[in-house]
Write a protein that holds these residues in place. Sequence first.
Motif, PDB file in Angstrom:
ATOM      1  N   ILE A 246     -37.995   1.152 -26.359  1.00 16.74           N
ATOM      2  CA  ILE A 246     -36.862   1.807 -25.693  1.00 16.74           C
ATOM      3  C   ILE A 246     -35.543   1.275 -26.230  1.00 16.74           C
ATOM      4  O   ILE A 246     -34.593   2.046 -26.454  1.00 16.74           O
ATOM      5  N   LYS A 247     -35.439  -0.024 -26.460  1.00 17.36           N
ATOM      6  CA  LYS A 247     -34.210  -0.590 -27.018  1.00 17.36           C
ATOM      7  C   LYS A 247     -33.931  -0.025 -28.406  1.00 17.36           C
ATOM      8  O   LYS A 247     -32.797   0.379 -28.713  1.00 17.36           O
ATOM      9  N   ALA A 248     -34.953   0.013 -29.258  1.00 15.30           N
ATOM     10  CA  ALA A 248     -34.766   0.512 -30.617  1.00 15.30           C
ATOM     11  C   ALA A 248     -34.316   1.969 -30.614  1.00 15.30           C
ATOM     12  O   ALA A 248     -33.436   2.361 -31.396  1.00 15.30           O
ATOM     13  N   ALA A 249     -34.888   2.763 -29.723  1.00 15.36           N
ATOM     14  CA  ALA A 249     -34.499   4.179 -29.637  1.00 15.36           C
ATOM     15  C   ALA A 249     -33.087   4.332 -29.077  1.00 15.36           C
ATOM     16  O   ALA A 249     -32.299   5.140 -29.553  1.00 15.36           O
ATOM     17  N   ALA A 250     -32.769   3.521 -28.056  1.00 16.85           N
ATOM     18  CA  ALA A 250     -31.427   3.571 -27.459  1.00 16.85           C
ATOM     19  C   ALA A 250     -30.365   3.174 -28.483  1.00 16.85           C
ATOM     20  O   ALA A 250     -29.281   3.766 -28.533  1.00 16.85           O
ATOM     21  N   ASP A 251     -30.670   2.188 -29.303  1.00 21.84           N
ATOM     22  CA  ASP A 251     -29.728   1.748 -30.329  1.00 21.84           C
ATOM     23  C   ASP A 251     -29.411   2.864 -31.330  1.00 21.84           C
ATOM     24  O   ASP A 251     -28.373   2.825 -31.996  1.00 21.84           O
TER      25      ASP A 251
ATOM     26  N   PHE B 268     -31.163  -0.541 -21.124  1.00 20.71           N
ATOM     27  CA  PHE B 268     -30.744   0.032 -22.403  1.00 20.71           C
ATOM     28  C   PHE B 268     -30.276   1.491 -22.326  1.00 20.71           C
ATOM     29  O   PHE B 268     -29.637   1.986 -23.252  1.00 20.71           O
ATOM     30  N   LEU B 269     -30.587   2.181 -21.215  1.00 19.03           N
ATOM     31  CA  LEU B 269     -30.228   3.596 -21.121  1.00 19.03           C
ATOM     32  C   LEU B 269     -29.365   3.899 -19.901  1.00 19.03           C
ATOM     33  O   LEU B 269     -29.250   5.057 -19.493  1.00 19.03           O
ATOM     34  N   ALA B 270     -28.763   2.863 -19.341  1.00 13.47           N
ATOM     35  CA  ALA B 270     -27.911   3.065 -18.155  1.00 13.47           C
ATOM     36  C   ALA B 270     -26.770   4.030 -18.474  1.00 13.47           C
ATOM     37  O   ALA B 270     -26.172   3.976 -19.542  1.00 13.47           O
TER      38      ALA B 270
END
Length: 356
Positions: free
Chosen positions: A248-253, A331-333
């Motif tokens: 999720i972090k990698a996608a959000a970045d 990460f998606l707030a």
Amino acid sequence: MAHEDNPDYFKGRGAQVNTHNRFLKNKYTVEHIEGIDEPLLENTATQLFEETPKKIVSESNSPDLSHMYSINPYQGCEHGCIYCYARNSHEYYGFSAGLDFERKIIVKRNAPELLEQYLNKKNYQPVCIMLSGNTDCYQPIERRLKITRSLLQVFLKYRNPVSIITKNNVILRDMDILTELATMNLVHVNVSITSLNEQLRQKLEPRTVTATGRLAVIQKLSEQGIPVRVMAAPIIPGLNSNEVSNIIKAAADRGALAAGFTLVRLNGSIAEIFSDWIYKAFPDRADKVLNMIRSCHDGKLNDSDYGRRMSGEGNIAQSIHQMFRMACNRFLADRVMPEYDYTLFVPKKGKQTSMF
């Protein structure tokens, strides 16, 4: 013995067996028959089969996926993902859910024409239609056949919302249509990432694009204003369950606006296919992984109970749900997928003007 050293391991394929088709009386076998000295000859290349269906849009009435409309321009999928729930649908065509699923691909060239007919049905009210609810609409053969591209052109022509789920970078070829759809809030793209570990990805999904390649897809689509959701799916306890937050972090970045996930479920023939595979690919932890999966599904590998089958239950499932929620909050707030615009739909005869 690791699968690389196993002479019986089909490299480049997910399934290692052709399971029995429950709809057929005859069984498929590769065992040596007494008195025959020649090896069994088998076509290992991908084969295409043409189908000309009379309708192309399917509506799911499942309590888990109620009122989901989808189009599958292809049945079977060369990606070869070992866990794929769609494998069972291949049995309806007289094939096995195992190796047949990834080597015998059914194509529906008349899908765009059927979609036009569907959108022009009397009293049709616009709904979001998914590409694909079953097998990947951007699997390798799409590069040549362009059925999915033609479907997108129909959606654009009629201004009808469309959702796409894929794990292939072939989608970037259609950036022109997707960008135009996005300017009118008519498209969502869901990119599936199962693992950031390349060695694990190669075993789970032997003919798919790397995770790095899929993250690049998310970034390139996002840069063009096309809304993207990452699907961390399926989560398999003991294999990729420790990667939820990192995915999720990698996608959000790279610009993803939302995330989703499902817990692995080994319905139908997939329990046998997955079990055979994991003992060959990960013999040292096969028992542990299978037992963890069972613990999420009331002690069963094959879980068909609505509500539980896709989300699981128990301590392991709860911990995965918690990791997912925490990663989304972190990460998606404040990010959200835009709402579809259903007001732009225009049938072939034009919009009807109200008398009142």
